[in-house]
Design a protein around this motif. Structure first.
Motif, PDB file in Angstrom:
ATOM      1  N   LEU A 535       0.819  -1.213   0.000  1.00 13.64           N
ATOM      2  CA  LEU A 535       0.000   0.000   0.000  1.00 13.64           C
ATOM      3  C   LEU A 535       0.855   1.267   0.000  1.00 13.64           C
ATOM      4  N   LYS A 536       2.066   1.171   0.508  1.00 16.15           N
ATOM      5  CA  LYS A 536       2.962   2.329   0.503  1.00 16.15           C
ATOM      6  C   LYS A 536       3.362   2.708  -0.922  1.00 16.15           C
ATOM      7  N   GLU A 537       3.361   1.734  -1.836  1.00 18.90           N
ATOM      8  CA  GLU A 537       3.759   1.972  -3.221  1.00 18.90           C
ATOM      9  C   GLU A 537       2.532   2.282  -4.079  1.00 18.90           C
ATOM     10  N   ARG A 538       2.402   3.519  -4.500  1.00 23.89           N
ATOM     11  CA  ARG A 538       1.242   3.932  -5.292  1.00 23.89           C
ATOM     12  C   ARG A 538       1.275   3.356  -6.704  1.00 23.89           C
ATOM     13  N   GLY A 539       2.467   3.035  -7.206  1.00 22.71           N
ATOM     14  CA  GLY A 539       2.608   2.640  -8.599  1.00 22.71           C
ATOM     15  C   GLY A 539       2.407   1.172  -8.886  1.00 22.71           C
ATOM     16  N   VAL A 540       1.891   0.386  -7.925  1.00 24.20           N
ATOM     17  CA  VAL A 540       1.705  -1.059  -8.147  1.00 24.20           C
ATOM     18  C   VAL A 540       0.875  -1.294  -9.412  1.00 24.20           C
ATOM     19  N   GLU A 541       1.404  -2.183 -10.281  1.00 24.22           N
ATOM     20  CA  GLU A 541       0.736  -2.474 -11.552  1.00 24.22           C
ATOM     21  C   GLU A 541       0.032  -3.824 -11.565  1.00 24.22           C
ATOM     22  N   GLN A 542       0.443  -4.721 -10.662  1.00 25.12           N
ATOM     23  CA  GLN A 542      -0.208  -6.031 -10.639  1.00 25.12           C
ATOM     24  C   GLN A 542      -0.009  -6.675  -9.273  1.00 25.12           C
ATOM     25  N   LEU A 543      -0.983  -7.481  -8.885  1.00 26.82           N
ATOM     26  CA  LEU A 543      -0.897  -8.321  -7.695  1.00 26.82           C
ATOM     27  C   LEU A 543      -0.707  -9.756  -8.176  1.00 26.82           C
ATOM     28  N   ILE A 544       0.264 -10.451  -7.570  1.00 26.69           N
ATOM     29  CA  ILE A 544       0.567 -11.821  -7.985  1.00 26.69           C
ATOM     30  C   ILE A 544       0.561 -12.719  -6.758  1.00 26.69           C
ATOM     31  N   ALA A 545      -0.086 -13.853  -6.874  1.00 24.47           N
ATOM     32  CA  ALA A 545      -0.104 -14.825  -5.780  1.00 24.47           C
ATOM     33  C   ALA A 545      -0.222 -16.226  -6.372  1.00 24.47           C
ATOM     34  N   PRO A 546       0.216 -17.245  -5.632  1.00 25.74           N
ATOM     35  CA  PRO A 546       0.023 -18.610  -6.131  1.00 25.74           C
ATOM     36  C   PRO A 546      -1.443 -18.951  -6.368  1.00 25.74           C
ATOM     37  N   SER A 547      -2.331 -18.368  -5.549  1.00 29.83           N
ATOM     38  CA  SER A 547      -3.757 -18.660  -5.697  1.00 29.83           C
ATOM     39  C   SER A 547      -4.582 -17.486  -5.191  1.00 29.83           C
ATOM     40  N   THR A 548      -5.869 -17.512  -5.520  1.00 28.78           N
ATOM     41  CA  THR A 548      -6.771 -16.453  -5.056  1.00 28.78           C
ATOM     42  C   THR A 548      -7.039 -16.546  -3.560  1.00 28.78           C
ATOM     43  N   TRP A 549      -6.725 -17.660  -2.937  1.00 28.50           N
ATOM     44  CA  TRP A 549      -6.853 -17.744  -1.473  1.00 28.50           C
ATOM     45  C   TRP A 549      -6.012 -16.641  -0.838  1.00 28.50           C
ATOM     46  N   GLY A 550      -4.799 -16.472  -1.315  1.00 30.65           N
ATOM     47  CA  GLY A 550      -3.918 -15.434  -0.778  1.00 30.65           C
ATOM     48  C   GLY A 550      -4.444 -14.046  -1.053  1.00 30.65           C
ATOM     49  N   ILE A 551      -4.948 -13.805  -2.263  1.00 27.62           N
ATOM     50  CA  ILE A 551      -5.476 -12.480  -2.603  1.00 27.62           C
ATOM     51  C   ILE A 551      -6.710 -12.167  -1.751  1.00 27.62           C
TER      52      ILE A 551
END
Length: 862
Positions: A535-551
């Motif tokens: 959240l500190k980084e405003r420029g995040v372009e993508q979220l990546i996780a092994p699965s949607t459980w983590g997201i």
């Protein structure tokens, strides 16, 4: 046409424009405005080629105010960039000429740097580097990797030290990564051939190289941003009409002839170009037999000229073999399509299989099953039995505990990938009785086995700012064969970071998560820290996780702790109570500094992801099958932000790449050999289908032979064939073997039960966070949800929807209500007991052991 004033420009830039997306075009325009050479010193020639009137108006409105911009309208029957580029060359007045495609952009110092080099060395051409951006995953990345010495800033080549191998190995035919001397082009009458339908830029480059006396290479200088879109010819060739594909063949002949006539090294171009073309011919449905015969007539002499290339970083041993064979098989054998054994073998992956067998011929496994004698996939099926983990467990023990090797794989085992514990769901459960149910599955992984995973991850993160929930396992002492234990996601991270440290340019990827959290010393709960840095980084372009459980866990955690996170970002503190070692906490605080501006941005945005991260373009996390419940939770948060399944990857192999916007996958060949075992038969001796034998709509268990010593391995995963066209297979997931309950003669798997839960939840406005089920005297469903009013009515509704899933179901289910976060608690108890990464543990929905049933039935709401 808008005319420029009389002025001596330093460089002319030519842009062929055909209905380009205006947002993309503006990026190119802005990149020219930012050129350090000065926009006023650039003559920009934009040729509107067969462009819609309304888009013409937008371009003229955008650029009409600039005296140094020439806008030319060109309408004709030519469907390549050749004619607008020639038009631009005719209008150009500056001493140097470059090309900018309408959806690409220059780096700020590109034109100044290259123009200075041209002048300094009196070169006819300056060659620089291009970075690329894929419109979406799965496109072919046309990147100009080189054999040049990349520790040097510049390399000057003239006729006295011409280096054909380095100059003409790789993708060298892109005019946009070069600056040309205009008088050189004019005096040698070098233009784009407007009759060549594909490869016209390569033909132009070949003619230029044939006449050039001095060329300056800039191996370290990245001057161009290349946007690879799905509509480009190289990405969509297989979808072209048959007449167009035949015309391509005629054009290729002219390209190759130009190479021969100009005396340049043609081997790599022949091999790679024709291999790509052959793949399109292999997959297309648009060619008649006469089309294929015409293609053979055009290209047969050139196919015979393809040599066995030298192995280097641009063509591996596997590439060399594939390029040599694929053109011969596809282009020279039109009669084999639809009925011939040649094509069946290629589509079935027989080449990959035979290469695996050859390499492992001298292992104990290879000697036992006579790999040396096997020359066909069918013979392999006859001689080598199907296997499961019980086949390999004692062999892996010999390697890890004694230090043995060459038992089942000739290559060194670099890692052992941690799989799920053994269970009664194994395809050969009768053989598992001698193994403890707590025995961990350790899947061997060699360097060759890991390459596709690392490449896929690199392509995903290349050039982007990512927040990732990937995490390595805590480090263990290597086994006695020097292999290390890790999770699949941990190995991908480890190999990626090793690759980055040992590559000069790297992928230009950036992660919000500090490296200490990606590679923890022991199992820790670091979710708050990951969220804080993301959240500190405003420029995040993508979220990546092994699965949607983590997201799902991440997003619900952020929502619950929003104010605390914002306060910590504002003050550069960590006030949330987390159980991590003091030295790690101290290092994490060292990464922080107060950022009131960012905290205020977050408070103003509220928990709206599109405002929290304005540049967030996508979320990549596997969300199919057992993870569907978490995918549905994620979708409630993300609005229109695309959610992509990414890849279907198992420790046994990288199996499929998701098709954007669907829960379907394209089977990935080239590294693994696949078989497909029908689930509708009970015959133990039935031969599994090869790829070309599967039928659309049928469900099969996936059998895999991989690069790490698994032979005919029963994965236990079920796939449904959606489409099958030659060697191209599209599939969806259908659960796992044995993960079903039988109630009153009706068989219900996890997907059927979850579908019924979703429909019931919609009817009763229940937010379901998770679920589990088991069958004892009847079907029991445990819901982790926000409400448990009208339990009997909800059970009746579930019965109705379960009957819709399976007409044989006429029983009555029992509903129990789990406490909030019961599933997360079960996961974390396992995680800390086993000292593993959180998302290494798969969801527990089917309660197939007494221990699981006891835990979940004890954690109930009052």
């Amino acid at each position: 046409m808008k005319q420029t004033k009389s002025k001596e420009y330093q460089v002319s830039i030519i842009t062929p424009f055909h209905n380009v997306d205006m947002d993309m075009f503006r990026k190119g325009y802005e990149s020219l405005l930012c050129q350090t050479i000065g926009f006023e010193n650039i003559e920009w020639i934009v040729v509107l080629h067969n462009t819609k009137p309304e888009i013409r108006d937008e371009v003229e409105k955008l650029l009409g105010k600039h005296e140094n911009v020439v806008i030319k309208i060109l309408d004709n029957d030519i469907h390549t960039p050749s004619s607008p580029r020639n038009c631009g060359l005719h209008l150009a007045t500056a001493p140097y000429v470059g090309f900018l495609d309408g959806d690409d952009s220059f780096k700020p110092n590109c034109l100044q740097t290259t123009a200075e080099k041209m002048k300094k060395h009196s070169a006819q051409m300056v060659v620089f580097r291009r970075e690329y951006e894929l419109e979406r995953e799965g496109l072919f990345p046309l990147t100009e990797l080189v054999l040049w010495d990349q520790t040097r800033e510049e390399i000057l080549i003239d006729r006295d030290n011409w280096d054909d191998i380095k100059m003409f190995t790789g993708i060298y035919g892109m005019v946009t990564s070069r600056l040309f001397d205009r008088n050189f082009l004019l005096s040698n009458n070098i233009t784009f051939d407007e009759t060549v339908p594909y490869g016209e830029d390569i033909l132009f480059i070949i003619e230029a190289y044939g006449k050039a006396e001095r060329i300056c290479y800039l191996p370290q200088f990245i001057g161009y941003h290349y946007f690879i879109n799905s509509g480009s010819t190289v990405q969509s060739m297989e979808n072209k009409p048959g007449s167009v594909l035949v015309a391509y063949a005629e054009g290729f002949r002219r390209v190759f002839d130009a190479g021969f006539k100009n005396g340049i090294y043609n081997d790599f171009l022949l091999a790679s170009f024709l291999a790509s073309y052959a793949l399109a011919l292999l997959r297309t449905k648009n060619l008649t037999l006469s089309d294929r015969q015409a293609i053979k007539e055009y290209l047969e002499p050139y196919v015979h000229k393809i040599p066995v290339l030298p192995i280097n970083k641009l063509c591996t041993e596997q590439d060399v073999k594939f390029w040599y064979e694929i053109s011969r098989e596809v282009i020279l054998h039109p009669e084999n399509f639809g009925k011939g054994q040649h094509m069946q073998s290629i589509w079935n992956g027989e080449g990959t299989l035979l290469e695996i067998l050859r390499r492992n011929n001298n292992t104990d496994y290879g000697q036992r099953y006579c790999f040396f004698a096997l020359q066909a996939a069918e013979g392999y099926q006859v001689r080598v039995p199907m296997s499961s983990y019980s086949t390999y467990a004692p062999l892996i023990k010999l390697q890890t505990q004694i230090g043995e090797h060459d038992i089942f794989v000739a290559d060194s085992v670099k890692y052992y990938l941690l799989g799920e514990k053994l269970s009664s769901l194994s395809p050969d459960r009768e053989k598992l009785s001698s193994l403890s149910p707590d025995t961990e599955k350790l899947f061997p992984a060699t360097e060759k086995h890991l390459q596709p995973y690392v490449k896929a991850f690199t392509d995903i993160v290349r050039g982007k700012i990512s927040s990732t929930l990937f995490e390595s396992l805590p480090k263990h002492r290597p086994y006695n064969d020097r292999g290390s234990l890790n999770s699949l996601s941990g190995v991908i991270l480890s190999e990626f970071f090793w690759q980055e440290r040992n590559t000069l340019q790297g992928s230009q990827a950036k992660f919000t998560t500090p490296e200490e959290l990606l590679f923890p010393a022991k199992a820790l709960d670091t979710l708050y820290l990951r969220v804080l840095f993301a959240l500190k980084e405003r420029g995040v372009e993508q979220l990546i996780a092994p699965s949607t459980w983590g997201i799902a866990e991440m997003l619900t955690f952020i929502e619950k702790n929003w104010e605390t996170i914002c306060n910590d970002i504002e003050h550069g503190e960590i006030t949330f109570l987390i159980d991590v070692p003091a030295d790690l906490l101290r290092r994490m605080k060292g990464h922080l500094s107060g950022d009131k501006e960012r905290a205020d941005q977050l408070r103003s945005a509220g928990f709206d992801l599109s405002k929290v991260w304005p540049n967030l373009k996508r979320i990549i996390a596997f969300g199919d099958n057992s993870f569907q419940v978490y995918t549905d939770i994620v979708r409630k948060y993300i609005g229109d932000i695309p959610l992509d399944n990414g890849y279907f990857m198992l420790p046994e192999g990288l199996v499929g790449q998701s098709i954007e916007g669907t829960n379907k996958y394209r089977l990935l060949g080239g590294s693994n050999f696949y078989e497909f075992l029908q689930t509708t038969t009970t015959a133990t001796d039935l031969r599994p289908c090869l790829l070309t034998e599967v039928k659309e709509g049928e469900i099969y268990e996936l059998i895999i032979t991989n690069q790490a010593g698994l032979y005919r391995y029963r994965t236990g995963y079920l796939i449904r064939v959606e489409e099958q066209n030659g060697g191209d297979l599209i599939f969806s997931l259908s659960g796992r073997c044995g993960e079903y309950v039988t109630v009153g003669g009706a068989t219900l798997d996890e997907n059927a039960i979850y579908h019924a839960i979703v429909k019931t939840a919609d009817e009763y406005k229940i937010d379901v966070a998770d679920f589990a089920f088991y069958a004892d005297d009847g079907l029991t469903i445990l819901l982790e949800a926000n409400s448990h009013n009208s339990t009997e009515d909800i059970a009746n509704s579930l019965d109705t929807f379960l009957h819709q899933e399976n007409k044989d179901y006429n029983a009555h289910c029992k509903i129990l209500w789990n406490m909030p976060q019961t599933h997360l608690l079960f996961r974390d108890l396992r995680r800390y007991r086993e000292q593993t990464a959180p998302y290494q543990i798969e969801p527990t929905h089917f309660l197939n052991t007494p221990e699981k049933i006891k835990f979940f039935t004890k954690s109930l709401q009052d």
